[in-house]
Design a protein around this motif. Structure first.
Motif: not given
Length: 238
Positions: A49, A51, A81, A101, A105, A128, A130, A133-136, A140
């Motif tokens: 995504q 990242s 990040t 994080e 996770t 990582r 970033f 896009i957040k992965l949730g 993660l």
């Protein structure tokens, strides 16, 4: 007994009639005779995504070495990040970090992959960058698990076994027989040296020295001399 409790050296003198001379071995009480681990180092990179995950795994001998490895990666990627990691040295020495994080996770999933591979003396760092896009939480966990597995795969798994060195000295007339038989046994062989007689260093799994002694005695009709040297770990491919 005086001395370092983790490593106790000993020397035993054999009888004059024995084909074995100068036993010198090492008893190691801190590590098992064999364990699964990784080859010295592995590195790979995956994109999830957008990242960027840089995945590294290293064989480490001590917790201090694991900490140093993590610090080196964190310093190299100071602008990342996150630099999440886990290491598993022994059953009682392990640690993980999410490095910012959400809790549970990143570091823990990395450690669980190391556990699943049954690796000891192993450190993994997943860096990582970033991608926007957040992965949730679930994403993660999957991403860091995938990164840890990729790092370990890049390094490769090995079985590290304690071996005993046995140096066999024999007349040139036995060279053909010894070469034929030793290459059939599966022992780890060094390059033989040639002087007045042939000397050949062989590594046998710790505890199996007597089997080799009996074999060599049979092959040379008791005319070879065997000297037992140091004991150390050797990597055996899986």
């Amino acid at each position: 007994m005086a001395g370092n409790p983790a490593t106790i050296a000993f020397s035993l003198a054999c009888s004059p009639n024995s084909p074995i001379i100068g036993w010198k071995g090492v008893i190691r009480t801190m590590k098992p005779d064999s364990y699964l681990t990784i080859a010295p180092y592995g590195e790979t990179e995956i994109i999830i995504q957008k990242s960027r995950f840089i995945c590294r795994a290293k064989h480490v001998a001590t917790e201090a070495e694991a900490v140093q490895f993590v610090q080196e990666i964190s310093k190299k990627h100071w602008d990342a990040t996150h630099n999440c990691y886990a290491y598993h040295i022994t059953e009682t020495t392990q640690k993980s970090s999410d490095d910012g994080e959400p809790a549970g996770t990143a570091g823990r999933p990395i450690l669980e992959v190391i556990h699943a591979k049954q690796c000891l003396y192993t450190a993994v760092v997943v860096t990582r960058y970033f991608g926007g896009i957040k992965l949730g939480a679930g994403g993660l966990v999957r991403a860091y698990s995938q990164g840890a597995a990729a790092a370990i795969e890049a390094a490769g798994l090995v079985k590290r076994m304690m071996h005993q060195q046995v140096v066999i000295t024999f007349d040139y007339s036995f060279m053909g027989k010894m070469e034929h038989e030793l290459h059939r046994t599966g022992y780890l062989l060094e390059t033989p040296s040639f002087a007045d007689k042939v000397s050949w260093a062989v590594w046998t799994p710790l505890g199996e020295e007597q089997k080799l002694i009996e074999q060599v005695t049979n092959w040379t009709h008791g005319q070879a001399v065997l000297s037992l040297g140091e004991a150390e770990y050797k990597d055996v491919p899986l």
